[in-house]
Motif scaffolding. Structure first.
Motif, PDB file in Angstrom:
ATOM      1  N   PHE A  70      -7.760  58.017  47.331  1.00 12.59           N
ATOM      2  CA  PHE A  70      -7.361  58.225  48.735  1.00 12.59           C
ATOM      3  C   PHE A  70      -7.210  57.190  49.630  1.00 12.59           C
ATOM      4  O   PHE A  70      -8.248  57.039  50.275  1.00 12.59           O
ATOM      5  CB  PHE A  70      -7.779  59.439  49.393  1.00 12.59           C
ATOM      6  CG  PHE A  70      -7.315  60.853  48.397  1.00 12.59           C
ATOM      7  CD1 PHE A  70      -6.262  61.419  48.326  1.00 12.59           C
ATOM      8  CD2 PHE A  70      -8.560  61.308  47.669  1.00 12.59           C
ATOM      9  CE1 PHE A  70      -5.911  62.416  47.402  1.00 12.59           C
ATOM     10  CE2 PHE A  70      -8.394  62.540  47.021  1.00 12.59           C
ATOM     11  CZ  PHE A  70      -7.186  63.119  47.119  1.00 12.59           C
TER      12      PHE A  70
ATOM     13  N   PHE B 150     -10.457  54.963  49.510  1.00 19.25           N
ATOM     14  CA  PHE B 150     -11.507  55.888  48.878  1.00 19.25           C
ATOM     15  C   PHE B 150     -11.391  56.489  47.655  1.00 19.25           C
ATOM     16  O   PHE B 150     -10.177  56.937  47.171  1.00 19.25           O
ATOM     17  CB  PHE B 150     -11.708  57.099  49.750  1.00 19.25           C
ATOM     18  CG  PHE B 150     -12.805  57.979  49.402  1.00 19.25           C
ATOM     19  CD1 PHE B 150     -14.241  57.691  49.630  1.00 19.25           C
ATOM     20  CD2 PHE B 150     -12.510  59.215  48.617  1.00 19.25           C
ATOM     21  CE1 PHE B 150     -15.352  58.748  49.187  1.00 19.25           C
ATOM     22  CE2 PHE B 150     -13.597  60.014  48.092  1.00 19.25           C
ATOM     23  CZ  PHE B 150     -14.810  59.842  48.334  1.00 19.25           C
TER      24      PHE B 150
ATOM     25  N   ALA C 155     -11.801  58.963  44.777  1.00 21.21           N
ATOM     26  CA  ALA C 155     -12.133  60.167  44.745  1.00 21.21           C
ATOM     27  C   ALA C 155     -12.593  60.500  43.136  1.00 21.21           C
ATOM     28  O   ALA C 155     -13.485  61.371  42.866  1.00 21.21           O
ATOM     29  CB  ALA C 155     -11.219  61.168  44.967  1.00 21.21           C
TER      30      ALA C 155
ATOM     31  N   ALA D 242     -21.857  67.733  42.556  1.00 20.06           N
ATOM     32  CA  ALA D 242     -22.179  67.942  44.032  1.00 20.06           C
ATOM     33  C   ALA D 242     -21.046  68.041  44.804  1.00 20.06           C
ATOM     34  O   ALA D 242     -19.660  67.748  44.311  1.00 20.06           O
ATOM     35  CB  ALA D 242     -23.200  66.767  44.787  1.00 20.06           C
ATOM     36  N   SER D 243     -21.016  68.546  46.076  1.00 16.67           N
ATOM     37  CA  SER D 243     -19.771  68.681  46.736  1.00 16.67           C
ATOM     38  C   SER D 243     -19.228  67.305  46.999  1.00 16.67           C
ATOM     39  O   SER D 243     -20.017  66.349  47.244  1.00 16.67           O
ATOM     40  CB  SER D 243     -20.301  69.197  48.154  1.00 16.67           C
ATOM     41  OG  SER D 243     -19.028  69.626  48.785  1.00 16.67           O
ATOM     42  N   GLY D 244     -17.854  67.283  46.987  1.00 17.63           N
ATOM     43  CA  GLY D 244     -17.293  65.868  47.233  1.00 17.63           C
ATOM     44  C   GLY D 244     -17.287  64.927  46.057  1.00 17.63           C
ATOM     45  O   GLY D 244     -16.835  63.794  46.309  1.00 17.63           O
ATOM     46  N   CYS D 245     -17.593  65.468  44.932  1.00 20.64           N
ATOM     47  CA  CYS D 245     -17.508  64.412  43.844  1.00 20.64           C
ATOM     48  C   CYS D 245     -16.302  64.160  43.140  1.00 20.64           C
ATOM     49  O   CYS D 245     -16.241  63.387  42.353  1.00 20.64           O
ATOM     50  CB  CYS D 245     -18.867  64.735  42.868  1.00 20.64           C
ATOM     51  SG  CYS D 245     -18.351  66.283  41.715  1.00 20.64           S
ATOM     52  N   GLY D 246     -15.282  65.031  43.324  1.00 22.15           N
ATOM     53  CA  GLY D 246     -13.972  64.693  42.748  1.00 22.15           C
ATOM     54  C   GLY D 246     -13.562  66.037  41.801  1.00 22.15           C
ATOM     55  O   GLY D 246     -12.769  65.593  41.058  1.00 22.15           O
ATOM     56  N   LYS D 247     -14.175  67.047  41.569  1.00 22.68           N
ATOM     57  CA  LYS D 247     -14.050  68.140  40.826  1.00 22.68           C
ATOM     58  C   LYS D 247     -12.647  68.583  41.219  1.00 22.68           C
ATOM     59  O   LYS D 247     -11.866  68.576  40.357  1.00 22.68           O
ATOM     60  CB  LYS D 247     -15.195  69.236  40.807  1.00 22.68           C
ATOM     61  CG  LYS D 247     -16.472  68.691  40.832  1.00 22.68           C
ATOM     62  CD  LYS D 247     -17.412  69.732  40.780  1.00 22.68           C
ATOM     63  CE  LYS D 247     -17.222  70.655  42.247  1.00 22.68           C
ATOM     64  NZ  LYS D 247     -18.227  69.885  43.343  1.00 22.68           N
ATOM     65  N   THR D 248     -12.352  69.219  42.512  1.00 21.97           N
ATOM     66  CA  THR D 248     -11.210  69.652  42.792  1.00 21.97           C
ATOM     67  C   THR D 248     -10.005  68.618  42.381  1.00 21.97           C
ATOM     68  O   THR D 248      -8.958  69.067  42.109  1.00 21.97           O
ATOM     69  CB  THR D 248     -11.271  70.323  44.423  1.00 21.97           C
ATOM     70  OG1 THR D 248     -12.280  70.999  44.378  1.00 21.97           O
ATOM     71  CG2 THR D 248      -9.816  70.795  44.337  1.00 21.97           C
ATOM     72  N   THR D 249     -10.158  67.547  42.807  1.00 16.60           N
ATOM     73  CA  THR D 249      -9.071  66.550  42.653  1.00 16.60           C
ATOM     74  C   THR D 249      -8.725  66.406  41.176  1.00 16.60           C
ATOM     75  O   THR D 249      -7.736  66.295  40.982  1.00 16.60           O
ATOM     76  CB  THR D 249      -9.688  65.109  43.233  1.00 16.60           C
ATOM     77  OG1 THR D 249     -10.377  65.287  44.524  1.00 16.60           O
ATOM     78  CG2 THR D 249      -8.564  64.048  43.040  1.00 16.60           C
TER      79      THR D 249
ATOM     80  N   GLU E 279     -13.922  77.030  41.349  1.00 19.10           N
ATOM     81  CA  GLU E 279     -14.811  77.850  42.059  1.00 19.10           C
ATOM     82  C   GLU E 279     -14.423  79.171  42.195  1.00 19.10           C
ATOM     83  O   GLU E 279     -14.552  79.723  43.528  1.00 19.10           O
ATOM     84  CB  GLU E 279     -15.362  77.423  43.450  1.00 19.10           C
ATOM     85  CG  GLU E 279     -15.537  75.726  43.388  1.00 19.10           C
ATOM     86  CD  GLU E 279     -16.797  75.278  44.206  1.00 19.10           C
ATOM     87  OE1 GLU E 279     -17.297  76.195  44.740  1.00 19.10           O
ATOM     88  OE2 GLU E 279     -16.692  74.054  44.427  1.00 19.10           O
TER      89      GLU E 279
ATOM     90  N   HIS F  58     -20.092  74.352  41.612  1.00 18.91           N
ATOM     91  CA  HIS F  58     -21.304  73.326  41.923  1.00 18.91           C
ATOM     92  C   HIS F  58     -22.506  74.353  41.622  1.00 18.91           C
ATOM     93  O   HIS F  58     -23.472  73.815  41.890  1.00 18.91           O
ATOM     94  CB  HIS F  58     -21.179  72.789  43.243  1.00 18.91           C
ATOM     95  CG  HIS F  58     -20.845  73.769  44.436  1.00 18.91           C
ATOM     96  ND1 HIS F  58     -19.998  73.607  45.244  1.00 18.91           N
ATOM     97  CD2 HIS F  58     -21.754  74.945  44.699  1.00 18.91           C
ATOM     98  CE1 HIS F  58     -20.283  74.474  46.288  1.00 18.91           C
ATOM     99  NE2 HIS F  58     -21.059  75.517  45.800  1.00 18.91           N
TER     100      HIS F  58
HETATM  101  N1  ATP Z   1      -5.870  64.382  50.389  1.00 21.51           N
HETATM  102  C1  ATP Z   1      -7.045  63.699  50.625  1.00 21.51           C
HETATM  103  N2  ATP Z   1      -7.034  62.726  51.367  1.00 21.51           N
HETATM  104  C2  ATP Z   1      -8.341  61.781  51.426  1.00 21.51           C
HETATM  105  N3  ATP Z   1      -9.332  62.131  50.929  1.00 21.51           N
HETATM  106  C3  ATP Z   1      -9.373  63.249  50.255  1.00 21.51           C
HETATM  107  C4  ATP Z   1      -8.306  64.126  49.931  1.00 21.51           C
HETATM  108  N4  ATP Z   1      -8.681  65.260  49.134  1.00 21.51           N
HETATM  109  C5  ATP Z   1      -9.937  64.958  48.700  1.00 21.51           C
HETATM  110  N5  ATP Z   1     -10.400  63.773  49.242  1.00 21.51           N
HETATM  111  C6  ATP Z   1     -11.607  63.100  49.143  1.00 21.51           C
HETATM  112  O1  ATP Z   1     -12.190  63.140  47.847  1.00 21.51           O
HETATM  113  C7  ATP Z   1     -13.243  63.572  47.533  1.00 21.51           C
HETATM  114  C8  ATP Z   1     -13.232  64.425  46.530  1.00 21.51           C
HETATM  115  O2  ATP Z   1     -12.846  65.689  46.645  1.00 21.51           O
HETATM  116  P1  ATP Z   1     -12.789  66.965  45.991  1.00 21.51           P
HETATM  117  O3  ATP Z   1     -12.070  67.891  46.559  1.00 21.51           O
HETATM  118  O4  ATP Z   1     -12.175  66.754  44.554  1.00 21.51           O
HETATM  119  O5  ATP Z   1     -14.279  67.306  45.976  1.00 21.51           O
HETATM  120  P2  ATP Z   1     -14.946  68.535  45.166  1.00 21.51           P
HETATM  121  O6  ATP Z   1     -15.982  67.701  44.124  1.00 21.51           O
HETATM  122  O7  ATP Z   1     -14.067  69.658  44.803  1.00 21.51           O
HETATM  123  O8  ATP Z   1     -16.009  69.245  46.459  1.00 21.51           O
HETATM  124  P3  ATP Z   1     -16.294  70.596  46.644  1.00 21.51           P
HETATM  125  O9  ATP Z   1     -17.407  70.892  45.533  1.00 21.51           O
HETATM  126  O10 ATP Z   1     -16.995  70.522  48.011  1.00 21.51           O
HETATM  127  O11 ATP Z   1     -15.170  71.479  46.597  1.00 21.51           O
HETATM  128  C9  ATP Z   1     -14.111  63.932  48.818  1.00 21.51           C
HETATM  129  O12 ATP Z   1     -14.776  62.901  49.159  1.00 21.51           O
HETATM  130  C10 ATP Z   1     -12.816  64.247  49.641  1.00 21.51           C
HETATM  131  O13 ATP Z   1     -13.175  63.901  50.946  1.00 21.51           O
END
Ligand code: ATP
Ligand code: MG
Lengths: 302, 380
Positions: B32, B35, B37, B56-63, B178, B211
């Protein structure tokens, strides 16, 4: 919470909520009652130009004189019925056009990035910075026979002879759509903007193509905005006076113009008041239907 | 349920080199802006698995999950589902369904209409849709609520409807972001079991983001541990817990005591590590082959140690210390032992005796002991 707290809270709410109602009571309901009163009297030469409703007769007898003649006039002369119908027709078409133009605009604004969005919203509200009257006058310059629009069309070679647009219903429609478009866009934007976009992803995920997702998810969820916007356009458009007066022709029959003519040209206040009362009654019905629709549509979307 | 327990150990297609994975990530990255992800992920998931993405939160799982569903396009790399490269396939044509973290139920439709929505898109005949809707609502025990709108349901009920809506489509893969995050602990534990039960009955491959490591451990056939966009380790819950591949995994999954040191000697099956924090060397009986002098971390789980008053017997690792703190948790107590170097070590002890009195108490001098087989050597 003690009983005292409850009482205090209820009174607190009343006090905060009260002033607008007092305002409406004084400045809307009272004048309206006066209008009703006038509509029930008879026209006379003099000041005021109508007969009193209540009169102290001989021996302290209170006479109430109700004249329904003004309302009778509305039914006897079909001019009024035509005017009402034409007002409703033009307002409905204008509302529909505003919806067709306003929905895509509101959608685009709601889906644009935050920085662009504020600019676009500002542009929607920008016309309000100029007087309404001046903006409608400007349309005369655009629409008249030797106006800008005809000039452009002639220059492009689309037409050979200038079109008669000014002083027609079409000009009135154009004016109304132009003037009321922001009132459609803003409530639509408000509902579209707060829609949860993951619903569209869910729809796509379930095998729904974008257009179908729009029809079955976005559109029903924006119904409250459609209703609110339509009301905001339709109601003032029905009673509109300035636009048909400036852009319409002598045969553009609209209830606002009739009202004006009765008051100022014929100086028949009772009939003018009756026209106003009838218009209100005519508007209350569609509004109540809309309200019901909205109540059903919004159920569960909050 | 007993049947599934018996079947489970035999289900391990990932160990079979012949088995073709259902989902394959090949060098997938997602950026992104600047960054990163998701960073160069290679991953295979097999049909019938209950696969968890943990991190952990923000590690990219959802992505990662959203790329699989088609809501995000990988910046580089390719994703295969059932042998086809899905990079150019829009979400509405992919054979996967996603259960959203927010459930994303359509607020203007009833439960039945929500579940039927996906089936209508497939153009199934009305009678068949009705039948299927009834079946899946039965499966998630929501048949009684078919006529309600989502706002008239509790959180747990909404979650079931969201699940039913995906299951009705009978996708090849079900993605869950989740799914249980919004539920309270009790409902959550019950739902975990239900979800596993449903997965076994319908036989669909589940890929779940969480998580909560306990959730991942109980539910999954395999877990992928992620750390700031990278895959740290992929393995069964036992592998991840007992044989963590990196310090991050050891620390992230469960509690771990870690001692930094260098390899002193490496005989046939016994690795000796010298740790500056400890008075004696540590022996580990499976460390692979590590060159002498290499810096390593020795990891011992708190429950793999015993705390005792006597010196440990010959062949055991032993460390001396005093009891600094005791956390009584009911079933177990966690002892914090302070070593002479000032280092604190956690030990877990089951409270076997039915009494509040502890045989060990604050400031007692004790020995920690563990078998060389109960420690791990980590080089990364
Ligand atoms: N559309 C976007 N634009 C910019 N950055 C993004 C976007 N979507 C996600 N990110 C960044 O990518 C990283 C991973 O996001 P993601 O949602 O995959 O985290 P996650 O592992 O699912 O976290 P959580 O457990 O909090 O849901 C995060 O640091 C987030 O800030
Ligand atoms: Mg997430």
């Amino acid at each position: 919470m003690t009983a005292l707290d409850r009482v205090a809270r209820r009174w607190g709410r009343l006090i905060v909520g009260f002033p607008p109602y007092v305002w409406l009571l004084i400045f809307f309901l009272v004048p309206f009652l006066i209008v009703i009163k006038i509509s029930l009297s008879q026209a006379v030469m003099g000041i005021p130009p109508y007969t009193p409703l209540l009169e102290w007769g001989e021996g302290a007898v209170l006479t109430i004189r109700i004249a329904l003649g003004s309302f009778g006039t509305l039914f006897s002369d079909e001019l009024y019925a035509f005017a009402y119908l034409n007002s409703l027709r033009l307002a409905a078409i204008a509302t529909f056009c505003c919806l067709l133009l306003g929905y895509p605009a509101a959608y685009a604004i709601a889906r644009s990035s935050h920085s662009v969005r504020n600019l676009l919203l500002l542009l929607v509200a920008l016309p309000f910075w100029t007087s309404f009257l001046i903006r409608v006058y400007a349309w005369i310059g655009i629409l008249k026979t030797e106006g800008l629009l005809n000039g452009l069309l002639l220059w492009l070679g689309i037409i050979d002879t200038p079109l008669q647009i000014l002083e027609t219903d079409l000009a009135v429609l154009i004016g109304m759509v132009y003037s009321y478009l922001p009132f459609m866009v803003l409530p639509l934007f408000a509902t579209l903007e707060k829609m949860d976009l993951s619903l569209l992803e869910a729809a796509a995920d379930l095998g729904c193509r974008p257009f179908q997702a729009f029809i079955s998810v976005t559109l029903p969820l924006s119904l409250p905005g459609i209703v609110a916007g339509s009301l905001l356009v339709f109601i003032p458009a029905v009673g509109e006076f300035v636009i048909p007066d400036l852009l319409g022709g002598p045969d553009t029959l609209m209830i606002g113009k009739i009202l004006w003519a009765e008051f100022f040209d014929n100086r028949d206040w009772p009939v003018a008041s009756a026209v106003a009362v009838a218009m209100l009654i005519l508007l209350v019905v569609p509004v109540m239907v809309f309200q019901r629709l909205q109540g059903r549509a919004t159920e569960g979307t909050r | 349920m007993t049947q599934t327990v018996a079947q489970r150990p035999t289900f391990s297609p990932w160990t079979d080199p012949e088995s073709v994975p259902l989902i394959r990530f090949e060098g997938v990255s997602k950026r992104f802006g600047d960054f990163v992800a998701v960073d160069q992920v290679d991953l295979s998931i097999h049909a019938g698995e209950f696969f968890s993405l943990l991190g952990a939160s923000g590690c990219g799982k959802t992505t990662l999950l959203r790329m699989l569903a088609g809501f995000e396009t990988p910046t580089s790399g390719r994703i295969f589902i059932d042998g086809t490269d899905v990079s150019a396939i829009p979400p509405y044509e992919r054979p996967v369904n996603m259960m959203f973290q927010s459930y994303a139920l359509f607020p203007h439709m009833t439960v039945e209409q929500n579940v039927a929505f996906g089936l209508k898109q497939d153009g199934l005949p009305k009678a068949q849709i009705r039948e299927k809707v009834r079946d899946v609502l039965d499966l998630v025990q929501m048949s009684r609520f078919g006529g309600r709108k989502p706002h008239q349901l509790s959180g747990g009920q909404r979650q079931r409807v969201a699940l039913a809506r995906c299951l009705a489509k009978e996708p090849k893969v079900l993605l869950l972001d989740e799914p249980l995050a919004a539920l309270d602990r009790q409902l959550r534990e019950r739902t975990q079991l239900e979800l596993v039960g449903i997965q076994e009955r319908v036989g669909i491959t589940f890929v779940m983001v969480t998580h909560d490591q306990g959730e991942a451990m109980t539910m999954s056939s395999r877990i992928a541990v992620m750390n700031s966009g990278c895959l740290e380790q992929v393995g069964t819950p036992v592998e991840i817990y007992e044989y963590p591949g990196t310090r991050f995994v050891a620390d992230f999954i469960g509690a771990a005591n870690m001692f930094e040191g260098v390899v002193a000697s490496d005989s046939d099956d016994l690795l000796v590590v010298t740790c500056p924090e400890l008075e004696s060397d540590l022996t580990i009986s499976h460390g692979g082959s590590v060159p002498v002098g290499a810096p390593v971390t020795v990891m011992v789980r708190p429950e793999k140690m015993v705390v005792q008053r006597d010196r440990p017997s010959e062949g055991m690792n032993g460390v001396k210390g005093i009891v600094a703190d005791i956390a009584y948790l009911g079933d177990v107590s966690i002892y914090h032992i302070s070593l002479p170097s000032g280092r604190r070590v956690e030990v877990l002890r089951t409270n076997l005796r039915h009494t509040g009195e502890q045989e060990l108490t604050w400031e007692d001098e004790v020995h920690l002991a563990w078998h060389p087989a109960n420690a791990m050597v980590l080089t990364r």
